[in-house]
Enzyme design. Sequence first.
Site, PDB file in Angstrom:
ATOM      1  N   SER A 557       1.151  -1.203  -0.299  1.00 33.56           N
ATOM      2  CA  SER A 557       0.003   0.085  -0.240  1.00 33.56           C
ATOM      3  C   SER A 557       0.680   1.412  -0.031  1.00 33.56           C
ATOM      4  O   SER A 557       1.814   1.427  -1.004  1.00 33.56           O
ATOM      5  CB  SER A 557      -1.275   0.259   1.059  1.00 33.56           C
ATOM      6  OG  SER A 557      -2.110   1.219   0.614  1.00 33.56           O
ATOM      7  N   HIS A 672      -7.316  -5.066  -0.456  1.00 35.05           N
ATOM      8  CA  HIS A 672      -6.361  -4.407   0.031  1.00 35.05           C
ATOM      9  C   HIS A 672      -5.827  -5.302   0.221  1.00 35.05           C
ATOM     10  O   HIS A 672      -4.068  -5.219  -0.064  1.00 35.05           O
ATOM     11  CB  HIS A 672      -6.888  -3.000   0.321  1.00 35.05           C
ATOM     12  CG  HIS A 672      -5.260  -2.323  -0.288  1.00 35.05           C
ATOM     13  ND1 HIS A 672      -4.901  -2.082  -0.767  1.00 35.05           N
ATOM     14  CD2 HIS A 672      -5.127  -1.949   1.418  1.00 35.05           C
ATOM     15  CE1 HIS A 672      -3.785  -1.201  -0.063  1.00 35.05           C
ATOM     16  NE2 HIS A 672      -3.832  -0.269   0.670  1.00 35.05           N
TER      17      HIS A 672
END
Length: 700
Positions: A557, A672
Amino acid sequence: MTQSTAPAPLAGQPHDEFLWLEDIHGDDAMAWVREHNARTDTALLNDGYTALEGRVLEVLDSSDRIAMVAKRGGWYYNFWRDAANPKGLWRRTTWEDYLAGSPGWEVLLDVDALCAAESATWLWAGAAFLRPEPGAEYRRAMVALSPDGGDAVAYREFDLAERAFVPGGFALPAAKTRLSWLDADTLYVGTDTGNGSMTESSYPAASRLWRRGETVAELAAREPIFSVPLDHLSGGVMHSSTPGFERDVAYDVLDFHNSRSYVRRGGQWVHIAVPDDMNVSLHRQWLLLRPRSDWAVAGTVHAAGTLLVIALEDFLAGSRELHTVFAPSAEESLQSWSWTRDFLLLNVLSHVSSKILVVDPALEWAAAELDACPPLHSVDAYAVDDEDDATANDYWLLATGFLTPATVSRGTLGGSPGQGAAPTLVRAAPSFFAAGNHRVEQHFATSADGTQVPYFQVGPADMRYDGGNPTLLSGYGGFEVSRTPSYSGAVGRTWLERGGVFVVANIRGGGEYGPRWHTAALRENRHRAYEDFAAVARDLTARKVATPSKLGCAGGSNGGLLVGNMLTQYPELFGAVSCGVPLLDMRRYTKLSAGASWIAEYGDPDVPEQWEFIKTFSPYHLLRPGVQYPATFIWTATSDDRVGPVQARKMAARMESMGIEVWFHEALEGGHAGAGNNEQAARLHAASHEFLWRALTGSF
């Protein structure tokens, strides 16, 4: 073949030959993904890798893991995945059974059975409980289920007594919904009801009242009770049902670091008048405030990271007689807090090691340290259930370290701060790797501007300092997230047991030293986070832990953006890079998935003056021909609706077009996190570590 929905080139933007890969589910883009997945699998899979992945899965599926519980009424709730239940079980037990060590779990929802019954894929995403009437047991909850592991979830009303969904009950289709119970027949809901209902960041822009029996169309037609401009991050309403302190609270989140809070008085929303960058917390009669920047009020300047308290009604009446509960220092920062009935627990970091303070409001907020935190460990304390008289001052104590498996203890506060029943061990996780010949050390590297940057080093106790140790450097450096010591059986098995060294860097942009540590690396100062990480890499080389060819880095991320900048700006420092679910194209990140919500962190590339500094840390635009880049593995997930998969795709494609060797893999579900179950998580972890190990040991 489906028609491409990839965006057209925009005037004034750098040339982008891979815009077509932004068509997430397009036939051409998915064919590219499948081809690269197959290529990576072919290169990765062998008997050694398969065995390694199996050992990671053994850790994740172990029945000896701690089943963490949350108390609601007389029950203790847990969600559990293992080999027999890959999608998981939502279940509960009594305290007596839990304490006995072999609970008789009552299964509320079998997600695997639900998927089979509905011929659908669902992943557990949590539950929002309806507080019952005093003396009654919890009966209803809104269960959240994700179709693919992304942030968009479907909600269904669930009956805890019947252990079934409520026929004809509240139900919402998958969206980035925010909801709160008002009463047994009413919800406050922010969801996607069509044009203008969601912000540019893809989160709810309004909250509406939804009554039992009304359709979703009727919900959409109702006037919002609170709304925010579409260029804000999100907005909504929550109902606090604490007995004696019932209230509606509205929030307007301007961006990731700025928001405004309101309480309803006489049908009107009353702003809690503090700076927008203030962390605001309400508990019973108290208003807690934690400024993210220095705050001058009533003739006093309160440093960023201070915790202040005042009675809410006094504050709304105009008083600014604030009491300081915690004041930060150069070494210490407040990470979180939790209320029991009579005490406030503060979780503090002191040079990235835990410290817990117990505060007594009845003694003018006097504080005492809880003796529960060994050095170089992470220990957190939080309330069990402050509204149950039998447990009102009970607290959980969760402790872990790089070489110390997690333990859960339970204690009771009483008398003066820090007094009461000493915590008793309730659960201890097993050890999953041989840690006896390893040790944990903390070191400090000097960054480019002279700042001392701490990092943890975990490796063999008898390690030879000859530069020949395969070393994995991990970091994040964003959004005030702190990287603290934590036990990982998976890391132990895939890295430490093989003789590797594992390092965690506490760079600026994180929260290890509070808001100032974070804000030091925002926007035009983003380079400081990367300079800090590079300084740690150089320090490892200078101390002869690892030469650059033996040093790899990994991040996901925002951490993917971090290691993307290591790849493009500091390639000489590393032998391999593992870059997961990353931001990489900082020219278009605000147009992709939830990217617009992070402008406060990175800046707005559509503002020319800001693009001038953003382009200096946009890895997609920093690739150059003729540079010797380290071995690179980029991984992502199709269903990631937060960062999205397209930046990873485009980076890999551009690297290939320049003749730079790169491995790429895209999971088809998992959101994610990149994994929707333990098997997928084991595959992802093992793939990243196996790639790094082979690259650093020359065993491709």
